[in-house]
Design an enzyme around this catalytic site. Structure first.
Site: not given
Length: 307
Positions: A44, A131, A165
Site C-alpha cells: 500500500e 480505497k 489494508c
C-alpha cells in the site's frame, strides 16, 4: 494445470521521495525475472508514501498552517495516473513478464486517493482500484473511492482482485469481490501486526482463494530522520510481515519480517476447485433466499454536468 509463481515485493517508500522509491522497485527487476513470477504484489502507498504518525497540523476544530505545508509536500510526492511513474511500472511489467499490483497515492485534481494499480506485460496500466474507506485519520488526507473501481483482472496466475489494508475487514466488499470470481486476492497493506496475518489466513480460507499480502518495511523514525510523536525511536516504523496464503488458509511463504525482499510461492489454480468442494461462499454455501447484497458500480463524481 502447471504451477505458477506469485510474489510479494516487500519494500518501503524511500524518505527522499517517489523517484528514489521507483528506482528501488526497478532494482528488483533481475530477481523478479529469475523467480519466474507471473504476479508481483507491492505494498500500500509504496509510491507516494504512507505518512504513519503524522498529524498534518490537525486538531479537532482547527488546522495549523504548517499542516497545510505538510499536505502540499505530500501532494507533490503523489503520482498522476496515468503519468511518468505508471509508464515506468508498465515497462517493468513488460520486461519481467509479470503482472504487477502496486499501491500508490494518486492525484486527482486536488484530492488524493489511496489506490492499487494493475499492470500487464501486454497492456501496461489496465485497471485501478481506489480505497473505498480510508481508515481513521487517513480520511484527513485521502478521498473515498466508489464502486466504479472494483476490477477483476485476468492473468496467467488467475483472476486478480484487490482490497487495500483495512478494506479487507469489510465483509460486504469481500462478498462482492468473491462474486466476481477472484482467484488470487491481492492485499497491499501497511498493517504489520500478527492479527493481520490471522485476517489474511481467514480471508483466503473464507473465499477459497490464493492470497498475496505485501506490506511496507520501514526503518525506525530516528534512522529515517523524521519525528513521530510518542514513538519508540528504536522500533521500526513498519516491520513488514508480507505473506502468501493458500485456499485452505495454509501459509505458503512468509511472513517476511524486518527486511526487504521478494517473497515467492508456487500456486496451482486447480486447488481452488478442490477447496470449494465443501465451501463456496457465493455458490452452494450461500443463502440468497435469506441474505442479499446490491453493489452500485456507478462512478460518483462530485459534480455531474448534463446537456
Amino acid at each position: 494445470m502447471s504451477r505458477i509463481t506469485v510474489a510479494a515485493l516487500q519494500v518501503g517508500s524511500h524518505p527522499l521521495g517517489k523517484a528514489q522509491t521507483l528506482k528501488s522497485i526497478i532494482e528488483y527487476e533481475a530477481k523478479i525475472k529469475s523467480s519466474g513470477a507471473k504476479l508481483v504484489v507491492l505494498p500500500e502507498a509504496i509510491l507516494g508514501g504512507y505518512p504513519k504518525g503524522q498529524i498534518f497540523g490537525t486538531f479537532l476544530g482547527y488546522r495549523l498552517p504548517e499542516g497545510r505545508e505538510t499536505f502540499q509536500a505530500y501532494f507533490e510526492n503523489a503520482i498522476d495516473v496515468p503519468g511518468e511513474e505508471t509508464d515506468e511500472l508498465a515497462a517493468l511489467s513488460e520486461r519481467t513478464g509479470a503482472h504487477l499490483v502496486v499501491g500508490v497515492i494518486e492525484r486527482s485534481g486536488n484530492t488524493l486517493f489511496c489506490s492499487a494499480l494493475f499492470f500487464s506485460p501486454e497492456g501496461g496500466l489496465i485497471a485501478k482500484h481506489r480505497k473505498l474507506m480510508p481508515t481513521g485519520t487517513e480520511r484527513l488526507i485521502w478521498g473515498q473511492g466508489d464502486g466504479s473501481t472494483l476490477p477483476v483482472v485476468d492473468s496467467p496466475a488467475g483472476k486478480l482482485g484487490t482490497a487495500i489494508c483495512w478494506e479487507n475487514h469489510m465483509p460486504l466488499l469481500r462478498t462482492a469481490m468473491y462474486a466476481k470470481g477472484v482467484q488470487v486476492w491481492c492485499a497491499p497493506t501497511v498493517d504489520e501486526r500478527d492479527v493481520w496475518l490471522a485476517s489474511m489466513r481467514h480471508i483466503a480460507h473464507e473465499g477459497r482463494m490464493f492470497l498475496v499480502s505485501a506490506c511496507q518495511v520501514q526503518k525506525s523514525p530516528l534512522e529515517l530522520g523524521i519525528e513521530v510523536p510518542a514513538w519508540d525511536p528504536d522500533r521500526p516504523l513498519i516491520q513488514g510481515n508480507s505473506v502468501i496464503v493458500g485456499p485452505l488458509g495454509d501459509v505458503l511463504a512468509g511472513p517476511l519480517r524486518g527486511e526487504e525482499g521478494l517473497l515467492t510461492a508456487e500456486i496451482d489454480l486447480d486447488e481452488l476447485v478442490r477447496a470449494r468442494y465443501d465451501f463456496d461462499v457465493v455458490g452452494h454455501y450461500s443463502r440468497p433466499d435469506v441474505f442479499s447484497l446490491s453493489v452500485d458500480e456507478r462512478a460518483r463524481p462530485g459534480v455531474d454536468f448534463f446537456k
